[in-house]
Design an enzyme around this catalytic site. Structure first.
Site, short mmCIF file in Angstrom:
data_model
loop_
_atom_site.label_atom_id
_atom_site.label_comp_id
_atom_site.label_asym_id
_atom_site.label_seq_id
_atom_site.Cartn_x
_atom_site.Cartn_y
_atom_site.Cartn_z
N PRO A 1 0.86 -1.19 0.00
CA PRO A 1 0.00 0.00 0.00
C PRO A 1 0.89 1.24 0.00
O PRO A 1 1.83 1.32 0.79
CB PRO A 1 -0.77 -0.11 1.33
N ASP B 1 13.09 -2.74 0.56
CA ASP B 1 14.28 -2.72 -0.28
C ASP B 1 14.37 -3.82 -1.32
O ASP B 1 15.48 -4.20 -1.71
CB ASP B 1 15.56 -2.76 0.59
N CYS C 1 2.90 3.18 9.81
CA CYS C 1 3.11 4.54 9.31
C CYS C 1 3.86 5.39 10.35
O CYS C 1 3.43 5.52 11.48
CB CYS C 1 1.75 5.19 8.99
N ALA D 1 0.33 5.43 -0.12
CA ALA D 1 -0.58 6.57 -0.22
C ALA D 1 -0.16 7.50 -1.35
O ALA D 1 1.02 7.83 -1.49
CB ALA D 1 -0.59 7.32 1.11
C1 LIG Z 1 5.01 7.35 -0.76
C2 LIG Z 1 4.78 6.17 0.14
C3 LIG Z 1 3.53 5.96 0.70
C4 LIG Z 1 3.31 4.88 1.56
N1 LIG Z 1 2.05 4.67 2.07
C5 LIG Z 1 1.82 3.58 2.86
C6 LIG Z 1 0.51 3.28 3.33
O1 LIG Z 1 -0.48 3.96 3.03
N2 LIG Z 1 0.37 2.19 4.14
C7 LIG Z 1 1.43 1.39 4.48
O2 LIG Z 1 1.26 0.41 5.20
N3 LIG Z 1 2.67 1.65 4.03
C8 LIG Z 1 2.88 2.70 3.22
N4 LIG Z 1 4.13 2.91 2.71
C9 LIG Z 1 5.20 1.95 3.00
C10 LIG Z 1 5.26 0.85 1.94
O3 LIG Z 1 4.08 0.09 1.93
C11 LIG Z 1 6.47 -0.08 2.19
O4 LIG Z 1 6.30 -0.70 3.44
C12 LIG Z 1 7.79 0.66 2.18
O5 LIG Z 1 7.88 1.55 1.09
C13 LIG Z 1 8.98 -0.32 2.16
O6 LIG Z 1 8.91 -1.16 1.06
P1 LIG Z 1 9.78 -0.89 -0.28
O7 LIG Z 1 11.22 -0.78 0.15
O8 LIG Z 1 9.50 -2.09 -1.14
O9 LIG Z 1 9.28 0.39 -0.87
C14 LIG Z 1 4.37 3.99 1.86
C15 LIG Z 1 5.62 4.21 1.27
C16 LIG Z 1 5.85 5.26 0.42
C17 LIG Z 1 7.21 5.43 -0.20
#
Ligand SMILES: Cc1cc2nc3c(=O)[nH]c(=O)nc-3n(C[C@H](O)[C@H](O)[C@H](O)COP(=O)(O)O)c2cc1C
Length: 311
Positions: A10, A196, A95, A12
């Site tokens: 997810p 990551d 969050c 936002a």
């Molecule tokens: C712009 C942005 C918005 C995010 N919004 C949410 C959210 O609404 N709910 C949530 O659980 N995590 C949110 N996250 C976290 C991501 O779901 C994820 O846990 C985090 O980016 C780490 O994973 P990644 O390294 O694959 O990006 C958000 C991350 C980013 C960068």
């Protein structure tokens, strides 16, 4: 339906219905999540929150994520979400944004085991569909996710996803995948790892290193929405079928042009472009042009000049 151990995180402002359909169009993703929705706002009948939860049949399986700090409102919003027909509800315990943490929601849940138990129990007992939990490793370096994961399991939550960073790390610094392995070892319910993963090989590496049941991908899917298909193909020992970057961008634009909320769609595209245009020829120039555009139509006109050389 074939089980694919990959989920779209997810995010936002990014993973709206059009983006989720883009991922479905390319293929390879098991489950998609909505952007997070405020339980309080939902129970007050907020139209913005309702808009965030709109989805189409082709997005299934789809999980709606809610956040909040009050068990009754979380339970009531879970019922509302269930009535809209989603396949599952996810509770946000990750969050780190101060506005959310100040309300004791998001990652703040990790510091209050009693509140976790109350919220999890209320939500699980208020709906028939599965409930999952997405959490940070801890607030600082406390590794609260192991304890909170156990509480989740005891309360009937069916799956947890661990974003292997602490809340105080926000989105910087490296995700510590070892913590995912520790949560996996402590629980019986499925555990997904997150943090990551930007290539298919890294997704496989996370599965192997942590023993996790699946991998959730966030920013890696913005830079490369084909990452699920490439990873699924590796897992299934077949060749991936991924459209070119140019085709992916055009498809996303077309999906957004079909959205009712044009302002929201334009913002989603601008945010997406910040990730997607990195590393492509003239990417910075393209990004800049998109950021200065006032409509999706304007972007549609300038796009071919930038993407014709991109495979
Ligand atoms: C712009 C942005 C918005 C995010 N919004 C949410 C959210 O609404 N709910 C949530 O659980 N995590 C949110 N996250 C976290 C991501 O779901 C994820 O846990 C985090 O980016 C780490 O994973 P990644 O390294 O694959 O990006 C958000 C991350 C980013 C960068």
């Amino acid at each position: 339906m074939k089980y694919i151990p990959l989920s779209l995180a997810p995010m936002a402002g990014l993973t709206g219905s059009a983006f989720r359909r883009l991922v479905r169009w390319i293929g390879g993703c098991g489950t998609v999540y909505t952007e997070f929705v405020s339980a309080e706002a939902l129970t007050r009948g907020s139209t913005k929150s309702r808009t965030l939860m709109r989805f189409r049949e082709e997005e299934r399986p789809i999980i709606c994520q809610i956040f909040g700090a009050k068990a009754p409102a979380m339970a009531e919003s879970a019922k509302i979400v269930e009535s809209l027909g989603v396949d599952g509800i996810d509770i946000n315990a990750g969050c780190p944004v101060p506005k959310i943490v100040r309300q004791n929601a998001g990652a703040a849940l990790l510091r209050d085991r009693r509140l976790c138990k109350e919220i999890f129990t209320y939500v699980v007992n208020s709906v028939r569909i599965p409930v999952s939990l997405k959490m940070r490793a801890g607030l600082t370096d406390d590794q609260a996710c192991i304890d909170v994961g156990r509480i989740a399991e005891e309360c009937g939550i069916g799956l947890v996803t661990v974003h292997a960073r602490t809340a105080s790390q926000a989105y910087a610094g490296r995700a510590d995948w070892e913590i995912i392995g520790r949560v996996k070892a402590a629980l019986v319910i499925p555990v997904f790892g997150n943090g990551d993963v930007v290539t298919a090989n890294q997704a496989i590496e996370m599965l192997e290193m942590t023993g996790a049941d699946g991998v959730m991908i966030g920013r890696g899917a913005l830079a490369n929405p084909g990452i699920f298909e490439t990873t699924a193909a590796l897992l299934e020992r077949r060749l991936p079928v991924v459209p070119s970057k140019s085709q992916i961008f055009s498809k996303y634009l077309a999906l957004l042009l079909d959205e009712e909320d044009r302002f929201g769609a334009l913002n989603h595209l601008k945010q997406f472009a910040a990730y997607f245009t990195r590393g492509i020829p003239r990417g910075a120039e393209f990004r800049n042009a998109i950021n200065h555009s006032r409509s999706l139509e304007e972007i549609a006109v300038l796009t071919p000049a930038f993407l014709h050389e991109t495979s």
